[in-house]
Motif scaffolding. Structure first.
Motif, mmCIF file in Angstrom:
data_model
loop_
_atom_site.group_PDB
_atom_site.id
_atom_site.type_symbol
_atom_site.label_atom_id
_atom_site.label_comp_id
_atom_site.label_asym_id
_atom_site.label_seq_id
_atom_site.Cartn_x
_atom_site.Cartn_y
_atom_site.Cartn_z
ATOM 1 N N GLN A 56 42.420 39.625 77.483
ATOM 2 C CA GLN A 56 41.027 39.204 77.639
ATOM 3 C C GLN A 56 40.194 39.521 76.401
ATOM 4 O OE1 GLN A 56 39.259 40.751 81.217
ATOM 5 N NE2 GLN A 56 40.734 39.740 82.556
ATOM 6 N N ASP A 57 40.295 40.720 75.882
ATOM 7 C CA ASP A 57 39.516 41.121 74.709
ATOM 8 C C ASP A 57 40.358 41.222 73.448
ATOM 9 O OD1 ASP A 57 37.146 41.246 76.087
ATOM 10 O OD2 ASP A 57 37.296 43.380 76.539
ATOM 11 N N ASN A 58 41.649 40.918 73.551
ATOM 12 C CA ASN A 58 42.513 40.983 72.376
ATOM 13 C C ASN A 58 42.770 39.611 71.752
ATOM 14 O OD1 ASN A 58 43.879 43.765 71.645
ATOM 15 N ND2 ASN A 58 43.608 43.753 73.862
ATOM 16 N N GLN A 59 42.158 38.563 72.325
ATOM 17 C CA GLN A 59 42.354 37.222 71.786
ATOM 18 C C GLN A 59 41.898 37.117 70.336
ATOM 19 O OE1 GLN A 59 43.827 34.591 72.950
ATOM 20 N NE2 GLN A 59 44.076 35.001 75.131
ATOM 21 N N TRP A 60 40.806 37.820 70.014
ATOM 22 C CA TRP A 60 40.279 37.685 68.655
ATOM 23 C C TRP A 60 41.205 38.307 67.618
ATOM 24 C CZ3 TRP A 60 39.072 41.534 65.160
ATOM 25 C CH2 TRP A 60 39.033 42.838 65.644
ATOM 26 N N VAL A 61 42.037 39.271 68.040
ATOM 27 C CA VAL A 61 43.008 39.860 67.116
ATOM 28 C C VAL A 61 44.014 38.790 66.678
ATOM 29 C CG1 VAL A 61 44.798 41.606 66.830
ATOM 30 C CG2 VAL A 61 42.735 42.145 68.131
ATOM 31 N N ILE A 62 44.463 37.979 67.641
ATOM 32 C CA ILE A 62 45.371 36.878 67.322
ATOM 33 C C ILE A 62 44.658 35.842 66.467
ATOM 34 C CG2 ILE A 62 46.744 35.001 68.308
ATOM 35 C CD1 ILE A 62 47.307 36.770 70.691
ATOM 36 N N TRP A 63 43.375 35.596 66.771
ATOM 37 C CA TRP A 63 42.607 34.633 65.983
ATOM 38 C C TRP A 63 42.539 35.054 64.519
ATOM 39 C CZ3 TRP A 63 38.102 35.163 63.111
ATOM 40 C CH2 TRP A 63 37.519 33.961 62.684
ATOM 41 N N MET A 64 42.520 36.349 64.248
ATOM 42 C CA MET A 64 42.427 36.850 62.874
ATOM 43 C C MET A 64 43.686 36.562 62.055
ATOM 44 S SD MET A 64 39.535 38.110 62.085
ATOM 45 C CE MET A 64 39.983 39.045 60.617
ATOM 46 N N LEU A 65 44.776 36.177 62.735
ATOM 47 C CA LEU A 65 45.990 35.841 61.997
ATOM 48 C C LEU A 65 45.772 34.650 61.073
ATOM 49 C CD1 LEU A 65 48.664 36.242 64.815
ATOM 50 C CD2 LEU A 65 48.382 37.705 62.816
ATOM 51 N N GLY A 66 44.888 33.730 61.493
ATOM 52 C CA GLY A 66 44.596 32.564 60.674
ATOM 53 C C GLY A 66 43.980 32.933 59.329
ATOM 54 N N PRO A 67 42.830 33.648 59.310
ATOM 55 C CA PRO A 67 42.255 34.076 58.031
ATOM 56 C C PRO A 67 43.193 34.957 57.210
ATOM 57 C CG PRO A 67 40.648 34.301 59.795
ATOM 58 C CD PRO A 67 41.951 33.946 60.446
ATOM 59 N N THR A 68 44.002 35.764 57.891
ATOM 60 C CA THR A 68 44.952 36.614 57.163
ATOM 61 C C THR A 68 45.966 35.773 56.400
ATOM 62 O OG1 THR A 68 44.731 38.365 58.825
ATOM 63 C CG2 THR A 68 46.673 38.434 57.411
ATOM 64 N N THR A 69 46.446 34.711 57.047
ATOM 65 C CA THR A 69 47.399 33.821 56.386
ATOM 66 C C THR A 69 46.759 33.127 55.193
ATOM 67 O OG1 THR A 69 48.548 33.439 58.490
ATOM 68 C CG2 THR A 69 48.945 31.859 56.727
ATOM 69 N N VAL A 70 45.507 32.686 55.365
ATOM 70 C CA VAL A 70 44.796 32.013 54.282
ATOM 71 C C VAL A 70 44.608 32.945 53.081
ATOM 72 C CG1 VAL A 70 42.619 30.913 53.619
ATOM 73 C CG2 VAL A 70 43.644 30.414 55.839
ATOM 74 N N ALA A 71 44.467 34.260 53.342
ATOM 75 C CA ALA A 71 44.255 35.221 52.259
ATOM 76 C C ALA A 71 45.411 35.255 51.273
ATOM 77 C CB ALA A 71 44.036 36.624 52.844
ATOM 78 N N PHE A 72 46.598 34.796 51.703
ATOM 79 C CA PHE A 72 47.733 34.752 50.787
ATOM 80 C C PHE A 72 47.519 33.733 49.666
ATOM 81 C CE2 PHE A 72 50.086 36.622 54.431
ATOM 82 C CZ PHE A 72 50.675 37.685 53.763
ATOM 83 N N ALA A 73 46.480 32.902 49.788
ATOM 84 C CA ALA A 73 46.215 31.900 48.756
ATOM 85 C C ALA A 73 45.767 32.528 47.435
ATOM 86 C CB ALA A 73 45.144 30.921 49.237
ATOM 87 N N ILE A 74 45.265 33.756 47.471
ATOM 88 C CA ILE A 74 44.759 34.398 46.248
ATOM 89 C C ILE A 74 45.861 34.610 45.222
ATOM 90 C CG2 ILE A 74 43.635 36.451 45.322
ATOM 91 C CD1 ILE A 74 42.121 36.670 47.979
ATOM 92 N N PRO A 75 46.964 35.286 45.568
ATOM 93 C CA PRO A 75 48.043 35.421 44.571
ATOM 94 C C PRO A 75 48.685 34.084 44.226
ATOM 95 C CG PRO A 75 48.752 36.285 46.697
ATOM 96 C CD PRO A 75 47.281 36.042 46.799
ATOM 97 N N ILE A 76 48.658 33.141 45.165
ATOM 98 C CA ILE A 76 49.209 31.815 44.871
ATOM 99 C C ILE A 76 48.429 31.166 43.735
ATOM 100 C CG2 ILE A 76 49.495 29.477 45.787
ATOM 101 C CD1 ILE A 76 50.096 30.729 48.506
ATOM 102 N N TYR A 77 47.113 31.300 43.779
ATOM 103 C CA TYR A 77 46.271 30.742 42.719
ATOM 104 C C TYR A 77 46.553 31.416 41.378
ATOM 105 C CZ TYR A 77 42.124 29.502 40.027
ATOM 106 O OH TYR A 77 41.276 29.068 39.043
ATOM 107 N N GLU A 78 46.778 32.709 41.401
ATOM 108 C CA GLU A 78 47.033 33.437 40.163
ATOM 109 C C GLU A 78 48.331 32.984 39.495
ATOM 110 O OE1 GLU A 78 47.032 37.494 41.375
ATOM 111 O OE2 GLU A 78 44.841 37.652 41.486
ATOM 112 N N TYR A 79 49.296 32.560 40.277
ATOM 113 C CA TYR A 79 50.594 32.144 39.741
ATOM 114 C C TYR A 79 50.779 30.623 39.844
ATOM 115 C CZ TYR A 79 52.245 36.971 39.385
ATOM 116 O OH TYR A 79 52.414 38.291 39.028
ATOM 117 N N ARG A 80 49.698 29.888 39.789
ATOM 118 C CA ARG A 80 49.746 28.435 39.982
ATOM 119 C C ARG A 80 50.615 27.732 38.934
ATOM 120 N NH1 ARG A 80 45.010 30.157 38.134
ATOM 121 N NH2 ARG A 80 44.009 29.179 36.321
ATOM 122 N N ASN A 81 50.671 28.248 37.710
ATOM 123 C CA ASN A 81 51.479 27.605 36.668
ATOM 124 C C ASN A 81 52.969 27.708 36.975
ATOM 125 O OD1 ASN A 81 49.241 26.853 35.137
ATOM 126 N ND2 ASN A 81 49.179 28.833 34.077
#
Length: 230
Positions: A56-81
């Motif tokens: 009931q109150d832990n749904q938002w923890v699962i929802w946070m998995l989405g932004p966490t996955t998106v955060a992996f884009a930072i190192p991806i950008y650094e190594y774009r070449n």
């Protein structure tokens, strides 16, 4: 007394406490991703708290998995070449890896005579959790089951990842990173970063692109596999 709120607070406290334990005892059973769920399951069973109440109150923890996955884009950008240089091999690896994962899951489900919903959930489990949840909703699987299957897949990946890569004698960080990101998604990406930063970047890219690929093409691919192999 709000049992659901207590479950949420307990989950967060458990994770905070488990991190220093894992730093002192860096063994798989003490990983927060394993230790905390095991303790929580034991407490829920002991106090007869249902899964629905816990969520009931832990749904938002699962929802946070989405932004966490998106955060992996930072190192991806650094190594774009580097990524541009190997775009074709990474792309082909994702397509072949995801297709092989779904076909193997289909045959595994048939071996154990799983029903259709469980089969769909198992076939969705080879990508990170937020993508897997989205995919399984589109094809008629179970969100609860796909979360379980995805976590099990990730744990198996980090347990046997080093052994498999060592036996294959892969010396390329590109191949190692793509293998871990493809096979064990978030868990594999964390493992790849522990091995080598470049491996972690490639694993991040592979995990994210594999998730996008499966959400877009997955429903068609699932039904095609059923049509050809059923």
């Amino acid at each position: 007394m709000n049992i659901a709120l207590i479950c949420l607070v307990g989950t967060l406290i458990g994770y905070v406490l488990a991190k220093p334990i894992y730093r002192r005892l860096p063994y798989l059973p003490f990983s927060p991703a394993i230790l905390v769920p095991v303790v929580i399951i034991g407490l829920l069973l002991s106090f007869h708290v249902s899964y629905e109440t816990y969520m009931q109150d832990n749904q938002w923890v699962i929802w946070m998995l989405g932004p966490t996955t998106v955060a992996f884009a930072i190192p991806i950008y650094e190594y774009r070449n580097v990524i541009k240089q190997h775009a074709l091999s990474i792309g082909m690896g994702i397509i072949v890896g995801m297709t092989a994962g779904m076909v193997s899951a289909f045959y595994l489900a048939r071996l154990f005579h799983f029903d259709e919903q469980t089969t769909y959930s198992l076939m969705s489990r080879s990508i990170s959790t937020p993508f897997a949840m989205e995919l399984t909703q589109h094809i008629g699987g179970s969100v609860e089951l796909v979360i379980l299957f995805t976590i099990i897949t990730g744990i198996v990946g980090i347990v046997f990842g080093d052994l498999v890569l060592a036996s294959l004698k892969l010396k390329s960080y590109l191949a190692n990173g793509a293998s871990l990101g493809n096979a064990a998604h978030g868990f594999g990406t964390s493992k790849a970063y522990m091995r080598n930063k470049e491996e972690g970047v490639i694993a991040s890219l592979t995990m994210v692109l594999a998730g996008i690929f499966m959400v877009i093409v997955g429903p068609f691919l699932v039904h095609l596999i059923f049509k050809l192999l059923a």
